[in-house]
Design an enzyme around this catalytic site. Structure first.
Site, PDB file in Angstrom:
ATOM      1  N   ARG A  55       0.826  -1.229   0.000  1.00  0.00           N
ATOM      2  CA  ARG A  55       0.000   0.000   0.000  1.00  0.00           C
ATOM      3  C   ARG A  55       0.854   1.271   0.000  1.00  0.00           C
ATOM      4  O   ARG A  55       0.492   2.270   0.617  1.00  0.00           O
ATOM      5  CB  ARG A  55      -0.941   0.049   1.202  1.00  0.00           C
ATOM      6  CG  ARG A  55      -1.909  -1.105   1.311  1.00  0.00           C
ATOM      7  CD  ARG A  55      -2.974  -1.049   0.233  1.00  0.00           C
ATOM      8  NE  ARG A  55      -4.052  -1.985   0.519  1.00  0.00           N
ATOM      9  CZ  ARG A  55      -4.058  -3.282   0.185  1.00  0.00           C
ATOM     10  NH1 ARG A  55      -3.041  -3.800  -0.474  1.00  0.00           N
ATOM     11  NH2 ARG A  55      -5.092  -4.041   0.493  1.00  0.00           N
ATOM     12  N   CYS A 115     -11.071  -0.490   2.956  1.00  0.00           N
ATOM     13  CA  CYS A 115     -10.586  -0.777   4.317  1.00  0.00           C
ATOM     14  C   CYS A 115     -10.116   0.503   4.992  1.00  0.00           C
ATOM     15  O   CYS A 115      -9.391   1.302   4.390  1.00  0.00           O
ATOM     16  CB  CYS A 115      -9.437  -1.779   4.270  1.00  0.00           C
ATOM     17  SG  CYS A 115     -10.008  -3.463   3.989  1.00  0.00           S
ATOM     18  N   GLU A 174      -5.570   3.637   6.475  1.00  0.00           N
ATOM     19  CA  GLU A 174      -5.348   3.464   5.025  1.00  0.00           C
ATOM     20  C   GLU A 174      -6.025   4.604   4.252  1.00  0.00           C
ATOM     21  O   GLU A 174      -5.508   5.074   3.247  1.00  0.00           O
ATOM     22  CB  GLU A 174      -5.878   2.113   4.545  1.00  0.00           C
ATOM     23  CG  GLU A 174      -5.625   1.926   3.050  1.00  0.00           C
ATOM     24  CD  GLU A 174      -5.955   0.545   2.517  1.00  0.00           C
ATOM     25  OE1 GLU A 174      -5.574  -0.458   3.145  1.00  0.00           O
ATOM     26  OE2 GLU A 174      -6.600   0.483   1.461  1.00  0.00           O
TER      27      GLU A 174
END
Ligand code: FAD
Ligand code: EPU
Length: 311
Positions: A172, A219, A285
């Site tokens: 990520r 998420c 995130e």
């Protein structure tokens, strides 16, 4: 909302509610610049700005944001999947340029039909190519950097052409500094068959069967390693907790969904609650706009002719 106008270089500029550009459906107004050329992008970047992709990882304040919000459009949202004969070799293909504003789901579908592999693991991610590259979006079945050959990035100091090896990318994270804009990429693909690509995509898609189907930015927290964030939030007994119009999804605890009429404040309250109740530090995130340190640093550079620094 105001009527659209044109910038000096021809970018369409309009004050618009940002909620409509996000998968959560939350966010107030900002001046949106629809840029279709590098020249228009340079002009848009000459005052404080933010870059908006598919809006699938954003929680935007109900007051909106004061900076210009840039959206890539026209040729910067088009794709040329023709293999480049100079860069391709055997079954290892390198495509023409794919714009940062191209929707990822349509691209992944097109690659499946052509029987071209390497990005199967990104199926189901409702991003634009630029946003997915910036986050190195993916699943345990694969991520964006599996299929990248070249990146063209607009920085306040000019245009750069990079190879993935020039960046420190990981889970990520692309290593691309905040505020640098992924304008176009060339994809590195493996020639396969539509059936084989579909089989891999189905595997990745099956892993998201338990995710909620409502308005959400995906998420909330990155997995901290070992046990997933969803499981930790679930074990803290927070599934089904509601603040205003926002709910911790009963299907998967790392998803906050908009039941209708949620505000950014409702989502922030749930994020705070999760942080208080889960014993392990969790890294967000999502990106919160404007969001202090988590918001995007705006550039204040002046417009200048761009030179390609590296081929
Ligand atoms: P945005 O949300 O618009 O922006 C996110 C960040 O990217 C911002 O900092 C923005 O400024 C920056 N950005 C956007 N465009 C550019 C650009 N051209 N150049 C530079 N920076 C840019 N993510 C996963 O990794 N895996 C998943 O499986 C996954 N599943 C999801 C499922 C759902 C239903 C949803 C809603 C989201 C999911 N996500 C997943 C999260 C999200 O799709 C990713 O984080 C994605 O990378 C966000 O891309 P975007 O284009 O929507 O960016
Ligand atoms: N789990 C629970 N309770 C929950 C949710 C999950 O116990 O409420 C358990 C599951 O049973 C499973 C484990 O936690 O044993 C992992 O859950 P899951 O398989 O759903 O994967 P995840 O780690 O929660 C990751 C990505 C998703 C991606 C899926 C599918 C992160 C933060 N999440 O989820 O990405 O779609 O794998 O590959 O890395 C995103 O980044 O926005 C995102 C949606």
């Amino acid at each position: 909302m105001t009527a659209a106008s044109e910038s000096q270089t021809g970018a369409r500029v309009q004050r618009l509610p940002l909620a409509r550009f996000t998968t959560l459906g939350v966010g107030g107004e900002a001046e949106v610049w629809f840029v279709a050329t590098h020249e228009q992008l340079a002009e848009a970047m000459s005052a404080p700005y933010r870059i908006l992709g598919g809006g699938s990882n954003l929680v935007i304040a109900d007051e909106g944001v004061p900076e210009r919000v840039i959206r890539l459009s026209g040729p910067l949202a088009e794709r040329d999947l023709t293999p480049d004969p100079d860069l391709s070799e055997g079954d290892a293909l390198v495509t023409g340029w794919v714009g940062g504003g191209v929707p990822l789901p349509g691209l992944v579908r097109a690659l499946q039909k052509l029987g071209l592999g390497n990005l199967e693991g990104t199926v189901g991610i409702p991003a634009q190519v630029g946003g997915a590259v910036w986050m190195n979006a993916g699943t345990r079945y694969g991520e964006m950097f599996d299929g990248l050959h070249t990146l063209e990035i607009a920085t306040p100091d000019g245009l750069q052409v990079l190879s993935p090896d020039d960046l420190r990318w990981g889970y990520r994270n692309s290593g691309i500094p905040r505020g640098h804009i992924v304008t176009r990429v060339r994809l590195k693909l493996q020639r396969s068959t539509p059936e084989e690509v579909l089989a891999k995509m189905t595997l990745a898609d099956t892993a998201r069967k338990g995710q909620p189907k409502m308005k959400t930015p995906g998420c909330a927290f990155k997995n901290p390693g070992g046990v997933g964030a969803g499981r930790l939030i679930d074990e803290a007994g927070l599934k089904g907790t509601r603040v205003g119009g926002a709910l911790i999804a009963p299907e998967h605890a790392n998803f906050i969904v908009n039941l209708g009429g949620a505000t950014a404040g409702d989502v922030h309250a749930l994020l705070d609650l999760i942080r208080q109740r889960v014993g392990v530090p969790l890294e967000l995130e999502y990106e919160l706009w404007p969001g202090g340190a988590q918001g995007q640093a705006a550039s204040t550079s002046t417009s200048r002719p761009w030179a390609v620094e590296r081929q």
